[in-house]
Write a protein that holds these residues in place. Structure first.
Motif, PDB file in Angstrom:
ATOM      1  N   ASN A 105       0.950  -1.051   0.045  1.00 20.06           N
ATOM      2  CA  ASN A 105       0.376   0.389   0.285  1.00 20.06           C
ATOM      3  C   ASN A 105       1.122   1.087  -0.280  1.00 20.06           C
ATOM      4  O   ASN A 105       0.521   2.423   0.081  1.00 20.06           O
ATOM      5  N   MET A 106       1.683   1.129   0.500  1.00 18.66           N
ATOM      6  CA  MET A 106       2.854   2.181   0.411  1.00 18.66           C
ATOM      7  C   MET A 106       3.145   2.682  -0.588  1.00 18.66           C
ATOM      8  O   MET A 106       3.426   3.918  -1.167  1.00 18.66           O
ATOM      9  N   LEU A 107       4.022   1.600  -2.057  1.00 15.26           N
ATOM     10  CA  LEU A 107       3.860   1.665  -2.740  1.00 15.26           C
ATOM     11  C   LEU A 107       3.413   2.215  -3.481  1.00 15.26           C
ATOM     12  O   LEU A 107       3.564   3.256  -4.950  1.00 15.26           O
ATOM     13  N   THR A 108       1.654   1.885  -3.843  1.00 16.81           N
ATOM     14  CA  THR A 108       0.905   2.065  -4.745  1.00 16.81           C
ATOM     15  C   THR A 108       0.235   3.635  -3.885  1.00 16.81           C
ATOM     16  O   THR A 108      -0.220   4.096  -5.454  1.00 16.81           O
ATOM     17  N   THR A 109      -0.012   3.808  -2.747  1.00 15.35           N
ATOM     18  CA  THR A 109      -0.262   4.967  -2.664  1.00 15.35           C
ATOM     19  C   THR A 109       1.132   6.608  -3.181  1.00 15.35           C
ATOM     20  O   THR A 109      -0.144   7.550  -3.245  1.00 15.35           O
ATOM     21  N   ILE A 110       2.632   6.052  -3.918  1.00 16.36           N
ATOM     22  CA  ILE A 110       2.588   6.892  -4.329  1.00 16.36           C
ATOM     23  C   ILE A 110       2.780   6.876  -5.895  1.00 16.36           C
ATOM     24  O   ILE A 110       3.430   7.446  -6.373  1.00 16.36           O
TER      25      ILE A 110
END
Length: 358
Positions: A82-87
């Motif tokens: 989720n950290m990767l997709t949120t950026i």
């Protein structure tokens, strides 16, 4: 800095060598891809240890502890994705170049002195597990001398702090997992505060804090962080306070008996056949069944974080969970088949990625 993706790289070491002021969007996307691979790398060895525990010991404290740690790691991987997709990034795990290679080091060159292998639950494997989770400054035993996983996550957090504008909340996959521990839900990350809370959970569930070995996000009262839980089982004693001024901890508490286990051997590099051992048709079928389910699991996970609709992502994640449930039976069947080398050890799962059949 090289950007080619490979499990066997020094990418984390290279990323940590970049000056803080250069931790930009590309740095953060590369770091989070490596963190995704890092979280995945812990699961196969922990699962081998868990599955090697005989059914007669499934009610033991050791089984319960490792079972909860496995679910913690699953939620950590979800939060990192989720950290990767949120950026705006895309987590990649369904690729032969990116899946964990055993025996071998952790991805990205982190903890280069550590070799991670697939084997049953033993004192040696418990020591390996605890070295994976070792914090920079543990409250017992020696201080860390190499870049730890916790230090890597601290650098990721600071990059987010300096680039909060990158957080968009896109393609966030959610799943309720709090039954396995406070804070274990995979939640959407739409603000810096959300990201900071997620990284706090990942770090402190694994390492504890500088002042305490306890897991601040436990599944049950008094649960320790992963490093200390593994060290307790390794030493066969509970970790207790032995001095209050100054406060000091040591493994001098109640005994922790080792459970009965299947004597799974260590999977050779590239799999059992590559290690020179003859593989019967029965063993080959079980290995293929396991590897097919594992590979499908990784593909569904990757697709879940690519889905634009939350409902589609949820369906894909459910399919991944379904594939996960199919792994234990062939794994434990393998663990009951003796190796043909007279060692007294047994086979076990290889966790090899295979492409989908067309």
């Amino acid at each position: 800095m090289a950007t080619a993706l490979s499990y066997e790289s020094n990418m984390i070491v290279e990323l940590m060598a970049v000056p803080d002021e250069e931790h930009d969007e590309l740095w953060l996307k590369n770091a989070l891809q490596q963190a995704t691979m890092l979280e995945l790398a812990t699961l196969p060895p922990y699962l081998c240890g868990l599955w090697s525990i005989d059914d007669s010991s499934r009610n033991s404290d050791v089984f319960t502890t490792i079972h909860e740690i496995v679910f913690d790691e699953m939620s950590h991987m979800g939060l990192v994705c989720n950290m990767l997709t949120t950026i705006g990034g895309i987590p990649r795990v369904a690729d032969e170049r990116l899946v964990p290679k055993y025996p071998g080091p952790l991805p990205g060159g982190v903890r280069p002195e550590l070799s991670v292998s697939l084997t049953g639950l033993t004192k040696q494997s418990l020591d390996m597990y605890s070295q994976i989770e070792k914090p920079d400054d543990p409250v017992v035993e020696d201080r860390e001398v190499h870049t730890s996983i916790g230090a890597f996550y601290t650098a990721i957090l600071e990059a987010f702090r300096n680039h909060q504008n990158l957080i968009s909340g896109t393609r966030q996959v959610t799943r309720r997992m709090s039954s396995h521990g406070k804070g274990n839900d995979v939640v959407a990350l739409r603000s810096f505060d959300d990201v900071e809370a997620a990284i706090k959970i990942i770090k402190e569930q694994g390492e504890g804090t500088a002042a305490s070995p306890e897991n601040p996000f436990p599944g049950h009262p008094g649960e320790l962080a992963h490093f200390y839980s593994f060290r307790e089982i390794f030493h066969g004693r509970k970790l207790i306070v032995v001095s209050k001024d100054p406060k000091k901890f040591d493994f001098q508490g109640a005994e922790i008996p080792m459970p009965r286990t299947f004597p799974m051997g260590t999977v050779p590099r590239g799999g059992w056949a590559e290690g020179g051992l003859p593989v019967s048709s029965e063993v080959r079928k079980l290995l293929d069944t396991f590897n097919d389910h594992y590979s499908s699991l990784l593909r569904f996970l990757e697709q879940a974080w690519q889905a634009e609709q939350a409902s589609t992502a949820g369906q894909l994640l459910n399919k991944a969970v379904g594939e996960m449930r199919e792994l234990q039976e062939p794994a434990q069947q393998l663990m009951q088949i003796p190796l043909p080398d007279g060692s007294g050890k047994t086979y076990g799962p290889e966790f090899r990625y295979v492409e989908a059949q067309t």
